[in-house]
Motif scaffolding. Structure first.
Motif, short mmCIF file in Angstrom:
data_model
loop_
_atom_site.label_atom_id
_atom_site.label_comp_id
_atom_site.label_asym_id
_atom_site.label_seq_id
_atom_site.Cartn_x
_atom_site.Cartn_y
_atom_site.Cartn_z
N TYR A 58 62.52 156.98 -29.76
CA TYR A 58 61.20 156.40 -29.54
C TYR A 58 60.07 157.41 -29.71
O TYR A 58 58.92 157.06 -29.93
N HIS A 59 60.38 158.70 -29.61
CA HIS A 59 59.32 159.71 -29.66
C HIS A 59 58.76 159.87 -31.07
O HIS A 59 57.57 159.73 -31.29
N TRP A 82 65.95 166.23 -32.15
CA TRP A 82 64.69 166.78 -32.68
C TRP A 82 63.87 167.50 -31.62
O TRP A 82 63.47 168.64 -31.81
N HIS A 83 63.57 166.87 -30.49
CA HIS A 83 62.73 167.53 -29.47
C HIS A 83 63.35 167.42 -28.08
O HIS A 83 62.67 167.60 -27.07
N ILE A 115 61.33 152.21 -19.53
CA ILE A 115 62.21 151.90 -20.67
C ILE A 115 61.46 152.17 -21.97
O ILE A 115 60.40 151.59 -22.23
N LYS A 116 62.02 153.07 -22.75
CA LYS A 116 61.38 153.50 -23.99
C LYS A 116 62.21 153.15 -25.22
O LYS A 116 61.69 153.04 -26.32
N GLN A 117 63.52 153.06 -25.04
CA GLN A 117 64.43 152.83 -26.17
C GLN A 117 65.10 151.47 -25.95
O GLN A 117 65.57 151.19 -24.84
N ILE A 140 58.91 147.54 -26.99
CA ILE A 140 59.51 148.76 -26.45
C ILE A 140 59.21 149.85 -27.50
O ILE A 140 59.22 149.57 -28.70
N ASP A 141 58.93 151.06 -27.04
CA ASP A 141 58.45 152.10 -27.97
C ASP A 141 59.33 152.28 -29.20
O ASP A 141 58.84 152.50 -30.30
#
Ligand code: FES
Length: 157
Positions: A58-59, A82-83, A115-117, A140-141
């Motif tokens: 999601y980022h 990645w991060h 909840i982001k994913q 959702i992101d």
């Protein structure tokens, strides 16, 4: 989504269970990347349980299929390569550590960003494993990285 489908048909198509593979094969592979109903989903087997999660972080759209699984705050999480964002496998929550400066000695505690994913449902039947997409209406992101633009450029199956 099919261009000629009514919205009722789209919902029906998206909420049906998709066959992902034989249970024994998924357990052996541990991770399977699948395109189902217009989404790229990562199905995982980890310590006796199956999980399914949108494949791109999601980022910034990182490839979660290449992330490590580790426990944070007693919860299994995938760590984006990645991060290093940490995402719970069961809920898709983004976890981070925070320090309350009023509490001495300073001690980081785990907190949730919510909840982001997007998480999907995995079911088993007679040795077969199926995935049902989570169609909950609220955004959702991770949805952002499931658009055509990202699906065409990032997923190499
Ligand atoms: Fe996943 Fe940045 S893209 S942490």
């Amino acid at each position: 989504w099919g261009e000629n489908m009514s919205s009722d048909e789209e919902v029906a198509a998206a909420s049906r269970p998709y066959f992902i593979g034989k249970k024994e094969n998924i357990i052996q592979a541990r991770r399977v990347l699948k395109s189902v109903g217009g989404r790229d989903v990562l199905v995982m087997y980890h310590q006796g349980d199956f999980y399914a999660i949108d494949a791109r972080c999601y980022h910034s759209g990182g490839p979660l299929q290449e992330g490590d699984i580790e426990d944070f705050d007693g919860r299994p999480c995938i760590v984006c390569p990645w991060h290093k964002y940490k995402i719970t496998l069961d809920e898709g929550e983004g976890l981070y550590q925070a320090v309350d400066p009023s509490v001495k000695p300073l001690k980081p505690t785990w907190c949730s960003k919510g909840i982001k994913q997007r998480i999907h449902t995995v079911t088993e039947s007679n040795g077969d494993v199926f995935l049902t997409l989570n169609n909950s209406a609220g955004a959702i992101d991770s949805d952002y990285y499931q658009t055509e633009k990202y699906r065409d450029t990032i997923l190499k199956e």
